[in-house]
Each structure stands twice: as C-alpha cells, then as structure tokens.
Design a protein around this motif. Structure first.
Motif, PDB file in Angstrom:
ATOM      1  N   SER A 193       0.814  -1.209   0.000  1.00 43.15           N
ATOM      2  CA  SER A 193       0.000   0.000   0.000  1.00 43.15           C
ATOM      3  C   SER A 193       0.854   1.269   0.000  1.00 43.15           C
ATOM      4  O   SER A 193       0.331   2.368  -0.057  1.00 43.15           O
ATOM      5  N   GLY A 194       2.187   1.099   0.035  1.00 44.10           N
ATOM      6  CA  GLY A 194       3.079   2.253   0.054  1.00 44.10           C
ATOM      7  C   GLY A 194       3.085   2.972  -1.286  1.00 44.10           C
ATOM      8  O   GLY A 194       2.799   2.386  -2.320  1.00 44.10           O
ATOM      9  N   SER A 195       3.429   4.259  -1.256  1.00 42.06           N
ATOM     10  CA  SER A 195       3.421   5.063  -2.475  1.00 42.06           C
ATOM     11  C   SER A 195       4.580   4.673  -3.389  1.00 42.06           C
ATOM     12  O   SER A 195       5.713   4.512  -2.946  1.00 42.06           O
ATOM     13  N   PHE A 196       4.284   4.541  -4.689  1.00 46.82           N
ATOM     14  CA  PHE A 196       5.313   4.248  -5.674  1.00 46.82           C
ATOM     15  C   PHE A 196       6.005   5.565  -6.019  1.00 46.82           C
ATOM     16  O   PHE A 196       5.394   6.454  -6.603  1.00 46.82           O
ATOM     17  N   MET A 197       7.260   5.726  -5.604  1.00 44.14           N
ATOM     18  CA  MET A 197       8.093   6.902  -5.871  1.00 44.14           C
ATOM     19  C   MET A 197       7.385   8.225  -5.563  1.00 44.14           C
ATOM     20  O   MET A 197       7.477   9.187  -6.324  1.00 44.14           O
ATOM     21  N   GLY A 198       6.658   8.281  -4.468  1.00 43.29           N
ATOM     22  CA  GLY A 198       6.029   9.526  -4.040  1.00 43.29           C
ATOM     23  C   GLY A 198       4.866   9.968  -4.913  1.00 43.29           C
ATOM     24  O   GLY A 198       4.499  11.140  -4.922  1.00 43.29           O
ATOM     25  N   THR A 199       4.272   9.033  -5.658  1.00 51.79           N
ATOM     26  CA  THR A 199       3.153   9.385  -6.525  1.00 51.79           C
ATOM     27  C   THR A 199       1.838   8.954  -5.889  1.00 51.79           C
ATOM     28  O   THR A 199       1.817   8.397  -4.791  1.00 51.79           O
ATOM     29  N   GLU A 200       0.731   9.182  -6.582  1.00 50.13           N
ATOM     30  CA  GLU A 200      -0.575   8.720  -6.115  1.00 50.13           C
ATOM     31  C   GLU A 200      -0.771   7.229  -6.407  1.00 50.13           C
ATOM     32  O   GLU A 200      -1.796   6.657  -6.063  1.00 50.13           O
ATOM     33  N   PHE A 201       0.185   6.616  -7.084  1.00 52.92           N
ATOM     34  CA  PHE A 201       0.123   5.175  -7.332  1.00 52.92           C
ATOM     35  C   PHE A 201       0.742   4.442  -6.146  1.00 52.92           C
ATOM     36  O   PHE A 201       1.792   4.843  -5.654  1.00 52.92           O
ATOM     37  N   SER A 202       0.089   3.386  -5.692  1.00 56.87           N
ATOM     38  CA  SER A 202       0.744   2.536  -4.703  1.00 56.87           C
ATOM     39  C   SER A 202       1.359   1.366  -5.461  1.00 56.87           C
ATOM     40  O   SER A 202       1.056   1.148  -6.632  1.00 56.87           O
ATOM     41  N   TYR A 203       2.228   0.620  -4.788  1.00 53.21           N
ATOM     42  CA  TYR A 203       2.828  -0.555  -5.438  1.00 53.21           C
ATOM     43  C   TYR A 203       1.738  -1.546  -5.847  1.00 53.21           C
ATOM     44  O   TYR A 203       1.849  -2.226  -6.857  1.00 53.21           O
ATOM     45  N   GLU A 204       0.668  -1.588  -5.051  1.00 54.16           N
ATOM     46  CA  GLU A 204      -0.464  -2.447  -5.361  1.00 54.16           C
ATOM     47  C   GLU A 204      -1.093  -2.064  -6.713  1.00 54.16           C
ATOM     48  O   GLU A 204      -1.547  -2.916  -7.463  1.00 54.16           O
ATOM     49  N   ASP A 205      -1.091  -0.744  -7.006  1.00 53.93           N
ATOM     50  CA  ASP A 205      -1.711  -0.270  -8.247  1.00 53.93           C
ATOM     51  C   ASP A 205      -0.887  -0.605  -9.477  1.00 53.93           C
ATOM     52  O   ASP A 205      -1.431  -0.758 -10.572  1.00 53.93           O
ATOM     53  N   ILE A 206       0.449  -0.627  -9.324  1.00 51.44           N
ATOM     54  CA  ILE A 206       1.275  -0.828 -10.516  1.00 51.44           C
ATOM     55  C   ILE A 206       1.636  -2.294 -10.738  1.00 51.44           C
ATOM     56  O   ILE A 206       2.186  -2.651 -11.765  1.00 51.44           O
ATOM     57  N   ALA A 207       1.332  -3.154  -9.762  1.00 50.64           N
ATOM     58  CA  ALA A 207       1.629  -4.581  -9.941  1.00 50.64           C
ATOM     59  C   ALA A 207       0.730  -5.152 -11.039  1.00 50.64           C
ATOM     60  O   ALA A 207      -0.375  -4.647 -11.266  1.00 50.64           O
ATOM     61  N   LEU A 208       1.195  -6.180 -11.723  1.00 52.35           N
ATOM     62  CA  LEU A 208       0.354  -6.826 -12.730  1.00 52.35           C
ATOM     63  C   LEU A 208      -0.904  -7.367 -12.054  1.00 52.35           C
ATOM     64  O   LEU A 208      -0.827  -7.952 -10.974  1.00 52.35           O
ATOM     65  N   PRO A 209      -2.075  -7.186 -12.667  1.00 59.32           N
ATOM     66  CA  PRO A 209      -3.327  -7.613 -12.018  1.00 59.32           C
ATOM     67  C   PRO A 209      -3.528  -9.114 -12.124  1.00 59.32           C
ATOM     68  O   PRO A 209      -4.391  -9.610 -12.840  1.00 59.32           O
ATOM     69  N   ASP A 210      -2.695  -9.832 -11.393  1.00 57.07           N
ATOM     70  CA  ASP A 210      -2.726 -11.280 -11.322  1.00 57.07           C
ATOM     71  C   ASP A 210      -4.125 -11.758 -10.909  1.00 57.07           C
ATOM     72  O   ASP A 210      -4.658 -11.306  -9.898  1.00 57.07           O
ATOM     73  N   VAL A 211      -4.704 -12.643 -11.681  1.00 54.95           N
ATOM     74  CA  VAL A 211      -6.098 -13.051 -11.442  1.00 54.95           C
ATOM     75  C   VAL A 211      -6.276 -13.662 -10.045  1.00 54.95           C
ATOM     76  O   VAL A 211      -7.265 -13.427  -9.369  1.00 54.95           O
ATOM     77  N   GLY A 212      -5.258 -14.410  -9.610  1.00 48.27           N
ATOM     78  CA  GLY A 212      -5.350 -15.095  -8.330  1.00 48.27           C
ATOM     79  C   GLY A 212      -5.361 -14.173  -7.130  1.00 48.27           C
ATOM     80  O   GLY A 212      -5.589 -14.596  -6.005  1.00 48.27           O
TER      81      GLY A 212
END
Lengths: 388, 257
Positions: B121-140
C-alpha cells in the motif's frame, strides 16, 4: 576460465566494433559550501569558518547496446581560504565490456564492498580520504584490471591492482585535521613501495532474502599506521607507514519484511599479527520513507585500531520526503564515552538545484581518541548544489 | 504456457461460483494475458505529480522490463530527472508467490544496496500510485464479479468488480472497465474499506505495438480525497529488444550504469 582468456585476447578486435550507434552522456555537479565552527581554532591552523567549492564531471560513451563502455569522471575540491587544500582526483577512467557470462573492466575505477551504514569494514579496493565530512569518506580512483564471471552460482570477481595510492592528509592546513603535522613521504613494508601489485577476489550471490559475499585481498593495506618522529627543526611529525597484509572478509544481509539484518566480518593478517573487525546491525523500515538503524562496530586492536570506530554503537534514522531527506545519527564510543551527533537535511529547489544543511556536535575528550581528532570540531554547514 | 496453466487453475478454483463471478474472472484473465507475454520491453517515462493546488513535480526515468524464464517480472528503473538523483537505479524482482526483492544503485556512492521490499500500500516513488496499483493484475489476487456493460468515450466495455484477497490491501472493492474488443483496461475506480470513492485511474491513448501489445500513452490517477493527481506518460515503447536476464541482476547493476 578459458572463456575469459579467449575474451581478453579478443580485446583489440572488440574495441574496433562500432556496429550499433554509440551513445554519449554528460553529467556533473557544482557545490558551494560554507562551514562554520563553534569554537575558534585553539592554536591550530584555520579560521572560524571555511568555504569550499567542489566540482565534478562525468562522461561516458556506450556502444553495442551498452555491451562496451568508456567512461571518465573527475572531481576537484578547492578551499579558497587555504590554497593547500585543493584535492583533484580522477575517479574513473576505464573501458568496460560485458557479455553473457563475462565482464571485464580496465583502467581507474571505484569499487564498494559491504552492507552496513556507519562504515564498511570489508571495503578494501580504493584508498580513501578520511574526515571528509557528511558525505563520509571520499574514495580515490584505483588502477585496476577486473574480470567478473557470472553464473547460477553467483558472481566471481578478480581484481589486479597495480599502483598504490597513499592517503592524502587533506585539510591538515585547515580545521578538520589533527594539529600534528603529517610527513609528505610515507614508508612501506614492501620494497617495491607504491609499485607493489595487490590483488583481490570476491564471490557474491543473492538468493531469496539472503545477499552474501566473501572477499579476499592481498597486498599493501590501505590504512596507514603512524609513528611519531622528531623532525629536523625539533617539532613532532607523524610518519604514515603502509603495511603488507592479507584480508579475508564476509558480508551478508538478510532482508525479510521491514527488517534488514546486516553483518560484515574481516580477518586482517599483517606482519605484526592478525586482528579482526566487525560491523553488525539492523535496519528497521517503518514505512517506505522512514528507516531506523542500529549498528555495533568492533576492532580487536582496540586503542591501536586505525579507525575511530573500534568499539562504537551507531544509532540513526532517515526520513525521505517529496523533495529531499532528513537524516540524523549518533555514534557512542563504548569505552571512551565520546559521542558524535550529526544531522543532515537536504531540499530540492528545482530539478537541478538543491540545498543541504548539516551539523556535527562532539562531546567527550578527543585526546582519548587521536584518530577522531580530524573531525573533532563541532560545526554546521550549508551547501548549494547545482547539477547539470 | 504459464498463462494457460493459470487459466486451468482459475477454472478449477472458480467451479461452483455464480455465472457472473465466472464471467468476471474470465474477463480479468483476458486482460491479464493482454499485459503479459511481451518477453522484454523498454520505454521512457515522465511522471508528473500534482498536489491538487498548482504545484507540479516532474520525474523522468528510463524503464526496462523482462519476463524471466522462471515466471514473474524483473523491472529496472533508472532516473534521469531530477538531476540530483540521475543515474540512481531501482531493480525490482517479482516472483510468483514470493515477496518482491528490490535493489537500489546509488551512483554517488557507487554502491548497490538491497532494500526492504515495499509494502503493497506504500506510495510508488512519491506518486498517487501505490505498489499495489502498478503490480500486474494477477487473477489469483482478487475475487471477481461481472457487473454489467458500459460505454467509455464511445468504447464498448465490460464492468468487472474485484475484491483484493490480500488482507493488507488498502482497498475495499475496485471497479474495472475492460474494453470488449481487445480486453484493454480502460478505467479503475478504487474504493476504500468503507466503500467511499478513493481514487480513479484512467488509461489514455492506447496504441498497438508489434501488432500484438496494446499499451496506453498515459496513466492518469486522481485522488478524490486530496485532489492530488499523478500522470505517467509512456514514450518510446519498444518490445522484444533481446534484453538479457543478466542485465536485471543486482551484481550487474553497478557495472552497467
């Protein structure tokens, strides 16, 4: 190994291959700093404040999609208040080649070994300028031929190190150095003196949470020991002596969730006997932008160690924010009770401009730790950095 | 092959669920497949962070990514601006079913440092994206449900609701718009755990690369709470450059920069 020799014998041919377009890059930095001391110099040299100007430039040219590269980096630091403090160095002047399993580098370069924050007890390739302030120690470029083999078993590096560089006792005319004059000429264990060829090797691997490396070095040790002698005029003078020795080292880091466990160990064998040094600690990451550090450093030579971190505890913290960072730390000597507190803050003013502030406070008694003397001077400084 | 196996797993797991769940899962699997199987890729990114008032910060990075033989993804980001961090490189190794591994190369110290892997849930490089948002949307990683159809700026789309299975996720539900013809992600609405709207991500300016890979020119994220925005612009996308896995190894990080 046969693949390596094969590659080496092909060097002139490889150098001539400009199949893909070459890409050149420039970068550099200019810094103006003013440092103000809490006390006026007590009989020693230097004034109540010291301005310095620092500049560095870096150029590299890559071709064959980055498989080959030549690079040049140089830096210059000038203290206008004292002409004797100019420090110029070629940090990098090298040619590199990398292929699937082999990488070769020849020229002058910098190499860093180690995982801890406060100091790297396993780091050995480059000579350093100590007492250089907040950036920690500055490294001097080391002439080398380096070959690396890479495989499923990790990376194995071999370094041939011709040409020893003595430690510059920077600032002996200014504030951040001990009042004892240091002789310009050094003495050496090796009859070849600075021409003695040293060598080193290192194996490193990353597997899951573990990063581990084992290193070996044989040759002229980078940290000098000093003997106090009386010069012709009757004044005491420190003579640096560089000993021959061998160092076997291990460094490892275990990274799991928010906790990073770090360990560095070295066994250093010299003519007069062996000693061991250790740096061990943890880093705790509270959030992506906030970390705490706790480390302990030990050197079995005790008061005879060539470092001031011979039985010291380091506690630190680092906070990153959008446009900069704030870091602070305290080093406590378990035996002498000496304490050094430092704090730094930096803020980005634009894409190419940043402002830095830094302060260092010492309490205790410097005479209990002569090696701390170069830095034993409470001061604050402000620096403006321009990047191009 | 890997995608096929995952699909097989998906079908097994989802057996016994409602037809809408199954349909949602199938659409998510199609969207995931659209984003994977690229081999390797490079691009230049400009990241523009706005604080909801009038301040803007720009970062530019070179981006490289590879799908290694063992599955997962390896990504290398090298900073170009701001200039004080130029040359700083971040290597992220993602393995299926394992914690991400990250190394940072600091050019000023000429040092490669293993860093603690980020919290999702942490911010990706200080942006409004979290690491969760930029990860590939793995179906599982989600439970899916098809919730209807819609049209976004003239493009026919399916709407799929998904719930993260990870208890550490900062989100309650998410609503995903998937384009009907090419299974491209068009928009994601993020809701917090109290079902209040939190963020909206839009995928703008899709282009077809190598007759196979649809990629957007821009990702636009808006935080509805703070008004803060982040735009990630993708330029010079190149696929199948023949990058080697060894270029994504921490040992090579210092050497190759």
């Amino acid at each position: 190994m046969s693949r390596l020799w094969c590659t080496l014998s092909l060097l002139p041919l490889l150098l001539a291959t400009f199949h893909a377009p070459a890409v050149a890059q420039w970068a550099g930095q200019l810094r103006v700093r003013e440092r103000v001391f809490a006390q006026r110099p007590a009989g020693g040299p230097g004034g109540a404040h010291e301005p310095t100007v620092f500049g560095s430039a870096r150029w590299k040219l890559q071709w064959q999609h980055g498989a080959q590269q030549v690079s040049l980096a140089a830096s210059l630091e000038v203290n206008p208040a004292d002409g004797s403090q100019t420090l110029f160095d070629i940090d990098d002047l090298s040619w590199r080649f990398g292929s699937e399993h082999v990488a070769v580098r020849a020229g002058v370069g910098e190499v860093t070994w180690g995982v801890t924050e406060a100091a790297h007890v396993v780091d050995v390739i480059n000579q350093r300028v100590t007492g250089a302030g907040a950036e920690g120690d500055i490294k001097l470029g080391q002439p080398m031929v380096n070959a690396a083999l890479q495989g499923w078993w990790g990376t194995f590096d071999v370094y041939l190190l011709p040409g020893f560089r003595t430690r510059p006792f920077r600032g002996r005319a200014g504030r951040l150095w001990s009042p004892n004059p240091t002789a310009a000429t050094s003495t050496f264990d090796s009859p070849q003196a600075q021409r003695h060829v040293d060598w080193a090797a290192r194996w490193a691997i990353s597997r899951g949470p573990l990063d581990i490396a084992a290193g070996y070095f044989r040759g002229t040790e980078r940290d000098p020991v000093f003997s106090l002698e009386t010069a012709a005029a009757g004044a005491a003078v420190l003579i640096p002596r560089y000993e021959l020795g061998s160092r076997a080292s291990l460094d490892l880091q275990w990274t799991r969730g928010p906790v990073l466990w770090k360990l560095e160990l070295v066994n250093d064998r010299r003519k007069l006997g062996a000693h061991q040094a250790l740096a061990a600690g943890i880093e705790y990451v509270v959030a992506d932008y906030l970390s705490f550090f706790a480390e302990y450093l030990h050197d079995t030579r005790g008061p005879l160690a060539t470092t001031s971190l011979e039985h010291d505890l380091f506690l630190g913290t680092r906070l990153l924010y959008q446009d900069g960072q704030v870091a602070s730390g305290v080093i406590v000597d378990r035996v002498t009770g000496n304490v050094m507190v430092s704090a730094q803050a930096s803020r980005r003013l634009s894409s190419s401009l940043s402002l830095g502030l830094e302060g260092r406070v010492f309490t205790g008694n410097s005479t209990r730790e002569p090696l701390l003397a170069p830095r034993w001077d409470t001061n604050i400084s402000a620096a403006l950095n321009w990047y191009y | 092959m890997v995608a096929g196996l995952m699909l097989a797993c998906v079908v097994t797991v989802s057996a016994g669920q409602s037809p809408d769940d199954e349909r949602g899962r199938q659409l998510a699997a199609d969207a995931y497949r659209q984003l994977t199987g690229y081999g390797d890729a490079t691009a230049r990114l400009t990241i523009i962070v706005g604080n909801g008032r009038d301040e803007e910060r720009r970062r530019s990075v070179r981006w490289r990514s590879i799908e290694p033989r063992g599955g997962g993804e390896r990504t290398l980001v090298v900073f170009e601006e701001p200039r004080d961090v130029r040359g700083t490189a971040l290597l992220t190794v993602t393995r299926p079913g394992a914690e991400d591994e990250q190394w940072l190369y600091l050019p000023a110290m000429n040092r490669v440092k293993r860093i603690a892997s980020h919290s999702r849930s942490g911010s990706f490089m200080g942006t409004e994206f979290s690491y969760e948002d930029i990860a590939l949307p793995d179906v599982g990683r989600y439970r899916h449900r098809w919730i209807g159809e819609d049209s976004l700026e003239g493009v026919a789309a399916w709407r799929v609701e998904r719930l993260a299975l990870d208890p550490a996720s900062q989100y309650g539900r998410q609503v995903v718009w998937i384009d009907r013809d090419h299974h491209r992600l068009l928009r994601i609405d993020f809701f917090d755990r109290n079902d209040q709207p939190l963020k909206t991500l839009r995928f703008v300016g899709y282009r077809l690369y190598g007759e196979r890979y649809w990629r957007p020119d821009e990702l636009r994220m808006v935080n509805h709470r703070t008004g803060a925005t982040t735009v990630i612009e993708w330029r010079d996308y190149r696929f199948r450059m023949g990058l080697a896995e060894r270029d994504f190894d921490p040992a090579v990080l210092a050497r190759s920069q």
